[in-house]
Motif scaffolding. Structure first.
Motif, PDB file in Angstrom:
ATOM      1  N   GLU A   1       0.835  -1.202   0.000  1.00  0.00           N
ATOM      2  CA  GLU A   1       0.000   0.000   0.000  1.00  0.00           C
ATOM      3  C   GLU A   1       0.876   1.261   0.000  1.00  0.00           C
ATOM      4  O   GLU A   1       0.534   2.246  -0.655  1.00  0.00           O
ATOM      5  CB  GLU A   1      -0.947   0.006   1.191  1.00  0.00           C
ATOM      6  N   LYS A   2       1.994   1.220   0.719  1.00  0.00           N
ATOM      7  CA  LYS A   2       2.910   2.366   0.717  1.00  0.00           C
ATOM      8  C   LYS A   2       3.520   2.572  -0.657  1.00  0.00           C
ATOM      9  O   LYS A   2       3.618   3.699  -1.145  1.00  0.00           O
ATOM     10  CB  LYS A   2       4.012   2.164   1.757  1.00  0.00           C
TER      11      LYS A   2
ATOM     12  N   PHE B   1       0.923   3.989  -2.892  1.00  0.00           N
ATOM     13  CA  PHE B   1       0.740   5.410  -2.582  1.00  0.00           C
ATOM     14  C   PHE B   1       1.824   6.251  -3.257  1.00  0.00           C
ATOM     15  O   PHE B   1       1.537   7.284  -3.859  1.00  0.00           O
ATOM     16  CB  PHE B   1       0.764   5.623  -1.059  1.00  0.00           C
TER      17      PHE B   1
ATOM     18  N   LYS C   1       1.256   6.304  -7.046  1.00  0.00           N
ATOM     19  CA  LYS C   1       0.169   7.217  -7.405  1.00  0.00           C
ATOM     20  C   LYS C   1       0.634   8.670  -7.328  1.00  0.00           C
ATOM     21  O   LYS C   1       0.266   9.494  -8.171  1.00  0.00           O
ATOM     22  CB  LYS C   1      -1.041   7.001  -6.495  1.00  0.00           C
TER      23      LYS C   1
ATOM     24  N   CYS D   1       1.850   2.280 -12.072  1.00  0.00           N
ATOM     25  CA  CYS D   1       0.837   2.415 -11.028  1.00  0.00           C
ATOM     26  C   CYS D   1      -0.196   1.297 -11.174  1.00  0.00           C
ATOM     27  O   CYS D   1      -0.606   0.687 -10.180  1.00  0.00           O
ATOM     28  CB  CYS D   1       0.177   3.783 -11.116  1.00  0.00           C
TER      29      CYS D   1
ATOM     30  N   GLU E   1      -1.458  -1.576  -8.584  1.00  0.00           N
ATOM     31  CA  GLU E   1      -2.875  -1.707  -8.225  1.00  0.00           C
ATOM     32  C   GLU E   1      -3.334  -3.151  -8.393  1.00  0.00           C
ATOM     33  O   GLU E   1      -4.054  -3.687  -7.546  1.00  0.00           O
ATOM     34  CB  GLU E   1      -3.736  -0.776  -9.085  1.00  0.00           C
TER      35      GLU E   1
END
Length: 149
Positions: A9-10, A13, A16, A109, A113
């Protein structure tokens, strides 16, 4: 398992954020290209008007000094047009470079995902498996507890 989920998730982030930065840079490059294109258009329009005025004056007669002056202005405009064409070309190349970078960042990205989605699905399936196993054990315990009575 939570540590890996947090790491992914980091990373997502960060990816993104990089994509947003690339998008902003691309929008700025588009704006710069449009500005340079408008300047070129204005120069070409001015040159066309000056040449049209010169043609009208030539048909009706024009003093030599005015003719030399008009030719000098047109010559300067042509130099400015060439210079502006180089700027437009450079701005286009820069815009294309930023567009390519944005595409690469978008792909990168999207990869993360997809990985994040797969990992979340794996975690959910694992949790369901553990929950099912726990319910089975509870049922067995409940059944053995009631059959022993």
């Amino acid at each position: 398992m939570e540590v890996r989920k947090g790491r992914l998730e980091k990373i997502l982030f960060v990816k993104k954020a990089e994509k947003e930065l690339a998008s902003t840079e691309y929008q700025e490059a588009i704006s710069q290209f449009e500005d340079e294109g408008h300047k070129l258009y204005d120069l070409l329009k001015r040159k066309e008007q000056l040449e049209g005025t010169l043609q009208d004056r030539l048909q009706h007669g024009i003093p030599i000094e005015n003719l030399k002056q008009q030719q000098f202005f047109i010559g300067n405009l042509e130099k400015n047009v060439l210079n502006q064409q180089r700027k437009v070309s450079h701005a286009r190349a820069f815009m294309n470079l930023k567009e390519e970078r944005l595409k690469e960042q978008s792909i990168e990205c999207r990869k993360y995902e997809v990985l994040d989605d797969k990992q979340k699905l794996f975690i959910k399936q694992n949790e369901n498996r553990i929950e099912t196993s726990f319910i089975d054990e509870m049922s067995i315990l409940h059944y053995t507890h009631h059959t022993n009575r």
